[in-house]
Scaffold this active site. Structure first.
Site, PDB file in Angstrom:
ATOM      1  N   ASN A   9      -2.667  37.146  66.182  1.00 29.78           N
ATOM      2  CA  ASN A   9      -1.684  37.593  65.186  1.00 29.78           C
ATOM      3  C   ASN A   9      -1.874  39.096  65.051  1.00 29.78           C
ATOM      4  O   ASN A   9      -2.830  39.543  64.425  1.00 29.78           O
ATOM      5  CB  ASN A   9      -1.936  36.872  63.853  1.00 29.78           C
ATOM      6  CG  ASN A   9      -1.059  37.417  62.733  1.00 29.78           C
ATOM      7  OD1 ASN A   9      -0.120  38.180  62.981  1.00 29.78           O
ATOM      8  ND2 ASN A   9      -1.365  37.031  61.500  1.00 29.78           N
ATOM      9  N   GLU A  96      -0.937  36.582  53.854  1.00 28.59           N
ATOM     10  CA  GLU A  96      -0.423  37.920  53.513  1.00 28.59           C
ATOM     11  C   GLU A  96       1.038  37.838  53.077  1.00 28.59           C
ATOM     12  O   GLU A  96       1.488  38.609  52.227  1.00 28.59           O
ATOM     13  CB  GLU A  96      -0.610  38.862  54.714  1.00 28.59           C
ATOM     14  CG  GLU A  96      -2.087  39.240  54.864  1.00 28.59           C
ATOM     15  CD  GLU A  96      -2.522  39.534  56.281  1.00 28.59           C
ATOM     16  OE1 GLU A  96      -1.668  39.746  57.159  1.00 28.59           O
ATOM     17  OE2 GLU A  96      -3.750  39.537  56.513  1.00 28.59           O
TER      18      GLU A  96
HETATM   19  P1  13P Z   1      -8.764  38.615  61.043  1.00 28.89           P
HETATM   20  O1  13P Z   1      -9.118  37.927  62.324  1.00 28.89           O
HETATM   21  O2  13P Z   1      -8.493  40.073  61.212  1.00 28.89           O
HETATM   22  O3  13P Z   1      -9.728  38.288  59.958  1.00 28.89           O
HETATM   23  O4  13P Z   1      -7.333  38.002  60.570  1.00 28.89           O
HETATM   24  C1  13P Z   1      -7.174  36.632  60.538  1.00 28.89           C
HETATM   25  C2  13P Z   1      -5.746  36.336  60.329  1.00 28.89           C
HETATM   26  O5  13P Z   1      -5.198  36.585  59.270  1.00 28.89           O
HETATM   27  C3  13P Z   1      -4.981  35.766  61.441  1.00 28.89           C
HETATM   28  O6  13P Z   1      -3.735  35.322  61.025  1.00 28.89           O
END
Ligand code: 13P
Length: 250
Positions: A9, A96
């Site tokens: 992502n 998010e």
């Molecule tokens: P990180 O791997 O940067 O912690 O992000 C995880 C995430 O939100 C993937 O959708």
């Protein structure tokens, strides 16, 4: 045996030329894997990424979409638009989006239904906050989120949903859930799905872990009984690092 899906992502990162360069570098590094490789890229990178990924085993996904197929929704992207250019996956309900863009369990449910109506594979995200975890509410929160996200779906659709368990406190923080905690949370989601949709569905539904996954911790996580791969943020921005995660079993 459930397949592992390793999905990147990128969030709001990478210009189109950077997406093209990334895929050119990644493709030869992951060509021999049996794991499913997915990159969820910003809208503006989708078409370039699809062209670059042609003839490779890399699948392309979006990070969000609207649930309507058209209409007066300035700035939004419809599911049939994604489908029309060849997108296969779409992340729905990332924390998010829930936190900064008012995504709710109800809108997540509408989007999951719209994804299936347009032959897109949803990657549905659930996860608890640190406060909820400390209050001992992890299982209650995530099983409720998943029940609401999948409400009204046919069992075959649930079977084809990818679920990502992403504890919010582990996202972008460098803090990873222990492999036991992650496995237990994922088991709780699987049990809930068993309760609602039966054992066949719960045994075959793919449930990933996400939250500070890196090449150094992925093997321990992905070899747990119930963890079927990962949704990777920061560590998916570098092709060599992401390839190591895809090839964790080599
Ligand atoms: P990180 O791997 O940067 O912690 O992000 C995880 C995430 O939100 C993937 O959708």
């Amino acid at each position: 045996m459930r397949k592992k899906i390793i999905a990147g992502n990128w969030k709001m990162n990478k210009l189109p030329n950077e997406a093209i360069n990334f895929i050119d570098k990644l493709a030869p590094l992951v060509k021999d894997t049996e794991n499913e490789v997915v990159l969820c890229v910003p809208y503006i990178d989708l078409f370039y990424s699809l062209l670059s990924a042609q003839g490779t085993n890399i699948k392309i996904g979006a990070q969000n979409m609207h649930f309507e197929e058209n209409g007066a929704y300035t700035g939004e992207i419809a599911p049939n638009m994604l489908k029309a250019i060849g997108v296969e996956y779409v992340i729905i309900g990332h924390s998010e989006r829930r936190q900064y863009f008012n995504e709710t369990d109800a809108s997540v449910n509408k989007k999951v239904k719209a994804a299936f109506a347009n032959d897109l594979k949803p990657i549905v995200c659930v996860g608890e906050t640190l406060q909820e975890r400390e209050a001992g509410k992890t299982e209650e929160i995530i099983t409720q989120q998943i029940a609401l996200a999948l409400e009204g779906l046919m069992p075959e659709q649930v079977q084809n949903t990818v679920i990502a368990y992403e504890p919010i406190w582990a996202i972008g923080t460098g803090k990873t859930a222990t492999s036991e905690d992650a496995n237990n949370a994922i088991k709780a989601i699987r049990d809930k799905i068993c309760q609602i949709y039966g054992q066949n569905v719960s045994k075959s539904v793919i449930i990933q872990y996400g939250g500070s996954v890196k090449s150094t911790n992925c093997q321990e996580l992905f070899t747990m009984t119930d963890i079927d791969g990962g949704l990777i943020g920061g560590a998916s921005l570098d092709p060599e690092e992401f390839a190591k995660i895809v090839n964790y079993d080599k």
